[in-house]
Structures are given as structure tokens and as C-alpha cells.
Design a protein around this motif. Structure first.
Motif, mmCIF file in Angstrom:
data_model
loop_
_atom_site.group_PDB
_atom_site.id
_atom_site.type_symbol
_atom_site.label_atom_id
_atom_site.label_comp_id
_atom_site.label_asym_id
_atom_site.label_seq_id
_atom_site.Cartn_x
_atom_site.Cartn_y
_atom_site.Cartn_z
ATOM 1 N N ALA A 1 10.610 6.429 4.770
ATOM 2 C CA ALA A 1 10.245 6.429 3.350
ATOM 3 C C ALA A 1 9.682 7.785 2.952
ATOM 4 N N TRP A 2 8.883 8.393 3.851
ATOM 5 C CA TRP A 2 8.329 9.718 3.572
ATOM 6 C C TRP A 2 9.444 10.737 3.408
ATOM 7 N N GLN A 3 10.448 10.681 4.289
ATOM 8 C CA GLN A 3 11.552 11.634 4.216
ATOM 9 C C GLN A 3 12.286 11.506 2.881
ATOM 10 N N ASP A 4 12.524 10.268 2.440
ATOM 11 C CA ASP A 4 13.181 10.048 1.151
ATOM 12 C C ASP A 4 12.332 10.597 0.006
ATOM 13 N N LEU A 5 11.044 10.312 0.042
ATOM 14 C CA LEU A 5 10.131 10.758 -1.001
ATOM 15 C C LEU A 5 10.069 12.284 -1.036
ATOM 16 N N TYR A 6 9.935 12.896 0.129
ATOM 17 C CA TYR A 6 9.850 14.340 0.212
ATOM 18 C C TYR A 6 11.144 14.998 -0.260
ATOM 19 N N SER A 7 12.278 14.505 0.210
ATOM 20 C CA SER A 7 13.546 15.142 -0.151
ATOM 21 C C SER A 7 13.836 15.015 -1.641
ATOM 22 N N ARG B 1 0.850 -1.196 0.000
ATOM 23 C CA ARG B 1 0.000 0.000 0.000
ATOM 24 C C ARG B 1 0.886 1.247 0.000
ATOM 25 N N GLU B 2 1.979 1.183 0.744
ATOM 26 C CA GLU B 2 2.903 2.307 0.826
ATOM 27 C C GLU B 2 3.465 2.679 -0.545
ATOM 28 N N HIS B 3 3.795 1.682 -1.354
ATOM 29 C CA HIS B 3 4.295 1.958 -2.704
ATOM 30 C C HIS B 3 3.233 2.665 -3.553
ATOM 31 N N LEU B 4 1.993 2.214 -3.435
ATOM 32 C CA LEU B 4 0.915 2.850 -4.190
ATOM 33 C C LEU B 4 0.699 4.284 -3.708
ATOM 34 N N ALA C 1 0.293 7.520 6.327
ATOM 35 C CA ALA C 1 0.372 6.097 6.021
ATOM 36 C C ALA C 1 1.756 5.628 5.584
ATOM 37 N N ILE C 2 2.593 6.529 5.158
ATOM 38 C CA ILE C 2 3.924 6.148 4.690
ATOM 39 C C ILE C 2 4.888 6.246 5.868
ATOM 40 N N GLU C 3 5.687 5.222 6.055
ATOM 41 C CA GLU C 3 6.661 5.228 7.147
ATOM 42 C C GLU C 3 7.516 6.484 7.083
ATOM 43 N N ALA C 4 7.921 6.966 8.249
ATOM 44 C CA ALA C 4 8.664 8.226 8.347
ATOM 45 C C ALA C 4 9.914 8.234 7.475
#
Length: 186
Positions: A115-121, A58-61, A110-113
Motif C-alpha cells: 500500500a505504501w508503494q502505491d501511495l508513494y508512486s 488505521r492504514e486508510h487514515l 504503519a502502512i503495509e509495504a
């Protein structure tokens, strides 16, 4: 999968899955718990195996929905500037940002912290650049205060994260309106 080219039918399936998930999140105001992957697969016209091949979790989606929404938001800048005076284009863009922020709230939760940090950065500069372009056009037209930059606006938009979901529909537009009034050149 991102590093290799998808067949056209596989790419179409992936796009439909993301669009259905995005629409479902928008309909549920970003309520991740209401996003049922089997229902997403069914609505997209694909089997669950196809969904999981593209998005193992779900996180990937959710991360792909975030990227998709961000791309649409960034891509809206040029057409808005072509169709409207700069301050009006900025206002329209901020309205879109508010709709995006509503979905993003649920995605962020819903996204682990990590993974969220990587995605955001990896993507936040695109949002900063889009907002900077809108502000620069507004400044050049004498419609936006010269001393304001994208960071100032993003900090002010942080107020959106404090709005309770039950108050979102009334308070978010008010915050944008006050923000735009504050951006006007004096």
C-alpha cells in the motif's frame, strides 16, 4: 468514497478527523502506536461510526494524513517564493519537509509495504516538482548550484531516515543546514 462528492457536513467531519490525526501524530513525533482511533473520533467531535465510514482502517487514515501533509508541503512553495529570496524559501521549505518527514517515518512504518508503494508512486512526483521549482528559482537567481537537481537533494535528505528518534531535534536541523550550505552557488 473518493469518487463521489461528499456532503458539506461529511466533508467537514472528514477534514476534522484528518486534522486531529495529523496533530496527534505530530504531537507524538509520528508514534503510530499512540494514535488511538476512538480518541481521534472524540477529539474530532464525531462518533466512531463516522470515523470508520471515512477510514475503514488505521492504514486508510494514515494514508490520508500522508496525502494531506504532502499537499500542504507542495502548496507551500508558491507563497514561500513570493515572500522570500529563493535560497531562503528553499531553506524554509526544507524545514517544513523535516517536520513532515518526522510524521512520515511513523506513517511509513504503519502502512503495509504494498500500500505504501502505491501511495508513494502516485504522489512522489508532486514532491519532486515542488523541490524542482524551488531549485530552479534558486538557480535563476544565482543562489543555487546549477548542477544540482531534485533527485540529488532527495538522496541527501535520505540521511533523515537514519536519525534515531532521540537525536531528531538536534540532528535534523544540522543536516538541513549542511545541505543548504552545499546547495549554495559558488
Amino acid at each position: 468514497m473518493a469518487n463521489r462528492e461528499l456532503r458539506s457536513d461529511a466533508a467537514a467531519n472528514r477534514d476534522r478527523i484528518v486534522e486531529v490525526a495529523r496533530a496527534e501524530l505530530s504531537r507524538s513525533n509520528g508514534a503510530i502506536a499512540e494514535l488511538k482511533l476512538h480518541a481521534v473520533a472524540k477529539s474530532a467531535g464525531v462518533g466512531q461510526g463516522t470515523l470508520y465510514r471515512h477510514f475503514p482502517t488505521r492504514e486508510h487514515l494514515l494514508a490520508e494524513v500522508y496525502r494531506h501533509e504532502l499537499t500542504q508541503l507542495v502548496d507551500a512553495v508558491a507563497p514561500l517564493l513570493a515572500q522570500h529570496p529563493p535560497l531562503e524559501a528553499l531553506t524554509c521549505w526544507l524545514d517544513r519537509l523535516v517536520a513532515y518527514a518526522r510524521v512520515k517515518r511513523g506513517v511509513m512504518a504503519a502502512i503495509e509495504a504494498s500500500a505504501w508503494q502505491d501511495l508513494y508512486s502516485a504522489h512522489h512526483h508532486r514532491l519532486d516538482d515542488a523541490l524542482g521549482k524551488l531549485l530552479d528559482q534558486g538557480k535563476a537567481a544565482g543562489q543555487v548550484r546549477a548542477e544540482v537537481d531534485a533527485t540529488d537533494v532527495i538522496l541527501l535528505l535520505g540521511a533523515l531516515s537514519r536519525i534515531p528518534e532521540s537525536d531528531w531535534d538536534t540532528r535534523a536541523p544540522t543536516i538541513v543546514s549542511v545541505l543548504v550550505d552545499g546547495l549554495r552557488a559558488r
